[in-house]
Design an enzyme around this catalytic site. Structure first.
Site, PDB file in Angstrom:
ATOM      1  N   GLY A 114       0.803  -1.155   0.201  1.00 18.73           N
ATOM      2  CA  GLY A 114       0.027   0.088   0.008  1.00 18.73           C
ATOM      3  C   GLY A 114       0.869   1.317  -0.185  1.00 18.73           C
ATOM      4  O   GLY A 114       1.979   1.238   0.604  1.00 18.73           O
ATOM      5  N   ASP A 312       6.383   0.946  15.453  1.00 16.45           N
ATOM      6  CA  ASP A 312       7.904   1.369  15.398  1.00 16.45           C
ATOM      7  C   ASP A 312       8.160   2.305  14.350  1.00 16.45           C
ATOM      8  O   ASP A 312       9.024   3.281  14.441  1.00 16.45           O
ATOM      9  CB  ASP A 312       8.762   0.321  14.987  1.00 16.45           C
ATOM     10  CG  ASP A 312       9.080  -0.711  15.664  1.00 16.45           C
ATOM     11  OD1 ASP A 312       8.882  -0.634  16.898  1.00 16.45           O
ATOM     12  OD2 ASP A 312       9.670  -1.917  15.714  1.00 16.45           O
ATOM     13  N   HIS A 444       7.315 -17.618  49.154  1.00 17.71           N
ATOM     14  CA  HIS A 444       8.657 -18.215  49.094  1.00 17.71           C
ATOM     15  C   HIS A 444       8.792 -19.689  48.683  1.00 17.71           C
ATOM     16  O   HIS A 444       7.951 -20.404  48.800  1.00 17.71           O
ATOM     17  CB  HIS A 444       9.225 -18.194  50.539  1.00 17.71           C
ATOM     18  CG  HIS A 444      10.397 -18.858  51.084  1.00 17.71           C
ATOM     19  ND1 HIS A 444      11.437 -18.153  51.019  1.00 17.71           N
ATOM     20  CD2 HIS A 444      10.643 -20.137  51.534  1.00 17.71           C
ATOM     21  CE1 HIS A 444      12.608 -19.085  51.340  1.00 17.71           C
ATOM     22  NE2 HIS A 444      12.019 -20.148  51.615  1.00 17.71           N
TER      23      HIS A 444
HETATM   24  C1  LIG Z   1      15.123  -8.972  16.150  1.00 18.03           C
HETATM   25  C2  LIG Z   1      13.973  -8.232  17.006  1.00 18.03           C
HETATM   26  C3  LIG Z   1      13.824  -8.762  18.261  1.00 18.03           C
HETATM   27  C4  LIG Z   1      12.783  -7.987  18.968  1.00 18.03           C
HETATM   28  N1  LIG Z   1      12.359  -8.737  20.342  1.00 18.03           N
HETATM   29  C5  LIG Z   1      11.625  -7.873  21.006  1.00 18.03           C
HETATM   30  C6  LIG Z   1      11.459  -8.461  22.410  1.00 18.03           C
HETATM   31  O1  LIG Z   1      11.824  -9.419  22.667  1.00 18.03           O
HETATM   32  N2  LIG Z   1      10.369  -7.737  23.007  1.00 18.03           N
HETATM   33  C7  LIG Z   1       9.762  -6.658  22.628  1.00 18.03           C
HETATM   34  O2  LIG Z   1       8.967  -6.272  23.166  1.00 18.03           O
HETATM   35  N3  LIG Z   1       9.928  -6.369  21.426  1.00 18.03           N
HETATM   36  C8  LIG Z   1      10.846  -6.598  20.539  1.00 18.03           C
HETATM   37  N4  LIG Z   1      11.176  -6.103  19.242  1.00 18.03           N
HETATM   38  C9  LIG Z   1      10.588  -5.163  18.900  1.00 18.03           C
HETATM   39  C10 LIG Z   1       8.893  -5.604  18.442  1.00 18.03           C
HETATM   40  O3  LIG Z   1       9.152  -6.730  17.651  1.00 18.03           O
HETATM   41  C11 LIG Z   1       8.521  -4.336  17.537  1.00 18.03           C
HETATM   42  O4  LIG Z   1       8.399  -3.283  18.424  1.00 18.03           O
HETATM   43  C12 LIG Z   1       7.243  -4.579  16.760  1.00 18.03           C
HETATM   44  O5  LIG Z   1       7.209  -5.846  16.090  1.00 18.03           O
HETATM   45  C13 LIG Z   1       6.838  -3.294  16.016  1.00 18.03           C
HETATM   46  O6  LIG Z   1       5.473  -3.549  15.277  1.00 18.03           O
HETATM   47  P1  LIG Z   1       5.023  -2.799  14.506  1.00 18.03           P
HETATM   48  O7  LIG Z   1       3.809  -3.389  14.040  1.00 18.03           O
HETATM   49  O8  LIG Z   1       5.302  -1.044  14.355  1.00 18.03           O
HETATM   50  O9  LIG Z   1       6.008  -3.084  13.169  1.00 18.03           O
HETATM   51  P2  LIG Z   1       6.225  -4.522  12.258  1.00 18.03           P
HETATM   52  O10 LIG Z   1       6.217  -5.726  13.245  1.00 18.03           O
HETATM   53  O11 LIG Z   1       7.415  -4.461  11.745  1.00 18.03           O
HETATM   54  O12 LIG Z   1       5.125  -4.802  11.247  1.00 18.03           O
HETATM   55  C14 LIG Z   1       4.913  -3.878  10.178  1.00 18.03           C
HETATM   56  C15 LIG Z   1       4.325  -4.378   9.099  1.00 18.03           C
HETATM   57  O13 LIG Z   1       3.963  -3.639   7.890  1.00 18.03           O
HETATM   58  C16 LIG Z   1       4.167  -4.265   6.627  1.00 18.03           C
HETATM   59  N5  LIG Z   1       4.283  -3.244   5.749  1.00 18.03           N
HETATM   60  C17 LIG Z   1       5.397  -2.636   5.697  1.00 18.03           C
HETATM   61  N6  LIG Z   1       5.222  -1.642   4.511  1.00 18.03           N
HETATM   62  C18 LIG Z   1       3.978  -1.978   3.913  1.00 18.03           C
HETATM   63  C19 LIG Z   1       3.246  -1.406   2.990  1.00 18.03           C
HETATM   64  N7  LIG Z   1       3.684  -0.537   2.110  1.00 18.03           N
HETATM   65  N8  LIG Z   1       2.171  -1.951   2.504  1.00 18.03           N
HETATM   66  C20 LIG Z   1       1.642  -3.252   3.340  1.00 18.03           C
HETATM   67  N9  LIG Z   1       2.441  -3.673   4.215  1.00 18.03           N
HETATM   68  C21 LIG Z   1       3.466  -3.171   4.929  1.00 18.03           C
HETATM   69  C22 LIG Z   1       5.338  -5.339   7.017  1.00 18.03           C
HETATM   70  O14 LIG Z   1       5.349  -6.416   5.978  1.00 18.03           O
HETATM   71  C23 LIG Z   1       5.157  -5.748   8.467  1.00 18.03           C
HETATM   72  O15 LIG Z   1       4.349  -6.865   8.540  1.00 18.03           O
HETATM   73  C24 LIG Z   1      12.159  -6.968  18.712  1.00 18.03           C
HETATM   74  C25 LIG Z   1      12.346  -6.461  17.257  1.00 18.03           C
HETATM   75  C26 LIG Z   1      13.440  -7.202  16.573  1.00 18.03           C
HETATM   76  C27 LIG Z   1      13.448  -6.639  15.190  1.00 18.03           C
END
Ligand SMILES: Cc1cc2nc3c(=O)[nH]c(=O)nc-3n(C[C@H](O)[C@H](O)[C@H](O)COP(=O)(O)OP(=O)(O)OC[C@H]3O[C@@H](n4cnc5c(N)ncnc54)[C@H](O)[C@@H]3O)c2cc1C
Length: 463
Positions: A114, A312, A444
């Site tokens: 999108g 994020d 405990h």
């Molecule tokens: C390696 C790693 C380990 C982590 N471990 C932890 C943990 O242990 N505990 C914790 O609390 N947090 C952890 N985090 C952080 C957590 O994973 C993120 O904060 C969370 O996934 C963010 O969610 P989000 O929905 O913002 O982004 P995302 O999970 O990145 O989702 C974004 C989605 O948008 C989609 N997208 C992007 N552009 C488009 C487009 N143009 N059209 C359609 N779809 C699109 C992508 O395909 C993706 O599915 C970790 C992160 C990483 C990278």
């Protein structure tokens, strides 16, 4: 002209998925667009797979240590291909589970890429090469982040592993070098060391987990070294040659010293960048900050009316629980009680084993802010549960307001740190003074019962 839908969510990761489901629960109708993997990073490449990797490493370690408590199982053999096949199967089962619960009667799931073409219009490139245009009252951008490859000569040509490719490995890398001693880097380092890799964890900063108090950085470094991880801090990578998986050579600088390091594989565990390119933000005038995140106010509203951002993409780095909380904030637009991101106190956890966790202020942050505090510490070897688990390293620390004993911060490296920190978080949220935790009859022998001792007045270590 098509009538507008109430909302479009761009990105089906933790943030987008959570928001879409919550809006459906409130009776709203809309569309969620996801182009890569439903569930985003958390489900597919981050939290769930990482937690399974850490668990496997813990089992391997416990098998090796078993002799100490009379259980002899010999050495642990590790089949990474089977482990990661199990991770893949669990991820797809969890994804199917989520999809089965999807509120399809209210939120249409559109698979495609999108982008905004106007503040109230989104275009989706579908897999069959066609395009679909959607009019909407509100757009919620939740596109997350992607790996940022540091600008180091030869690094991108070496095809380094990222959290995404990591789980495609079929053998334990014989010599793994990990760039970035952040929470993630430390957890990968410890896990792969336990699984049999010779691991070097490398960071240009002076200490691991550099945003934490030095006492914890030092304890974490000790824990990693104890597990066989080689730490190279204050070390800059000048260049990389070779190919990850086949063999790489890193040219390193440590002060005035220059040397080379050979490894079989290289893993990027550090920086990520917000996914804000190619989604039409420039076309509609959505402002970005210096890190490329979408600028939002405390209600998640962007610089353009009707466009919001969460997760994020709006603030990086963010833990998963902040992302879920963003979804709660966005619900205020639909009649839920007003909630904002202002003043949010979030726990942070490193999934090393045993865990490190913190909520609220570190001692250094409190002192930098000029807050008058008292600090109390308790070593884990004063905790019965640490003895029974054979995990005697680490400590607990509380940062209290000097005047009224309010808990301003708590950190712990030790068994059950994440759960103990959640208990302190509840106390902080309720505004309970330390004295209450000192006197609660906690069970405990749990790790949490040590809070009694930590918060008892006799245990202040510093005024
Ligand atoms: C390696 C790693 C380990 C982590 N471990 C932890 C943990 O242990 N505990 C914790 O609390 N947090 C952890 N985090 C952080 C957590 O994973 C993120 O904060 C969370 O996934 C963010 O969610 P989000 O929905 O913002 O982004 P995302 O999970 O990145 O989702 C974004 C989605 O948008 C989609 N997208 C992007 N552009 C488009 C487009 N143009 N059209 C359609 N779809 C699109 C992508 O395909 C993706 O599915 C970790 C992160 C990483 C990278």
């Amino acid at each position: 002209m098509l009538p507008p839908v109430e909302f479009v969510v761009l990105g089906g990761g933790l943030a987008g998925r959570r928001l879409a489901c919550d809006l459906a629960r409130l009776g709203q109708q809309g569309i969620l667009i996801e182009y890569h993997a439903f569930g985003g990073a958390t489900l597919n490449v981050a939290c769930l797979p990482d937690a399974m990797l850490v668990r496997a490493a813990r089992i391997a370690r416990q098998i090796r240590r078993g002799e100490g408590c009379g259980v002899g199982l010999g050495d642990a053999s590790v089949d990474l291909g089977r482990l990661f096949a199990a991770v893949g199967a669990t991820v797809s089962a969890a994804r199917s589970h989520d999809l089965a619960l999807w509120p399809a009667d209210r939120v249409e799931l559109v698979i495609g890429q999108g982008r905004l073409i106007a503040p109230d219009r989104v275009e989706v490139a579908l897999a069959d090469g066609t395009f679909r245009r959607i009019r909407t009252r509100r757009v919620f951008i939740a596109t997350g982040t992607t790996v940022a490859t540091p600008d180091i000569p030869g690094l991108s040509g070496a095809c380094p592993l990222t959290p995404r490719e990591l789980f495609r490995l079929t053998r334990v890398p014989p010599q793994l070098v990990i760039l970035g001693a952040s929470f993630g880097g430390m957890a990968y380092a410890q896990a792969f060391a336990a699984l049999g890799a010779e691991v070097t964890l490398l960071d240009e900063h002076e200490r691991v987990a550099r945003f934490e108090d030095t006492v914890f950085s030092d304890a974490l470094a000790q824990q990693l070294r104890h597990e066989g991880v080689r730490l190279l801090t204050s070390t800059r990578v000048g260049g990389v040659s070779g190919l990850s998986g086949e063999g790489v050579t890193l040219s390193l600088e440590q002060g005035r010293q220059q040397f080379e390091l050979d490894a079989s594989d290289i893993l990027l565990a550090g920086a990520r960048q917000p996914l804000t390119r190619n989604i039409g933000l420039e076309a509609v005038g959505v402002r970005l900050d210096a890190h490329g995140c979408i600028v939002v106010d405390e209600t998640l509203k962007s610089s353009v009316d009707g466009i919001y951002a969460l997760g994020d993409v709006a603030a990086y780095p963010t833990p998963g629980h902040a992302v879920s909380d963003d979804a709660r904030v966005a619900l205020s637009l639909y009649g839920a009680p007003l909630r904002t991101t202002a003043g949010r106190v979030l726990p942070r956890i490193a999934f090393v084993d045993p865990e490190y966790a913190r909520i609220g202020l570190s001692e250094a942050e409190a002192r930098q802010a000029g807050v008058a505090v008292r600090v109390c510490r308790l070593p884990m070897h004063a905790v019965t549960r640490a003895w029974s688990e054979g995990e005697l390293g680490g400590l607990m620390q509380a940062v209290l307001a000097e005047d009224d004993g309010r808990i301003l911060g708590f950190a712990m490296l030790g068994i059950g740190a994440g759960d103990v920190t959640s208990a302190v978080q509840v106390a902080m949220h309720a505004g309970l003074p330390a004295a209450v935790l000192a006197e609660l009859p906690l069970a405990h022998p749990t790790a949490a019962e040590a809070l009694n001792v930590l918060f008892a007045s006799g245990s202040w270590v510093r005024g």
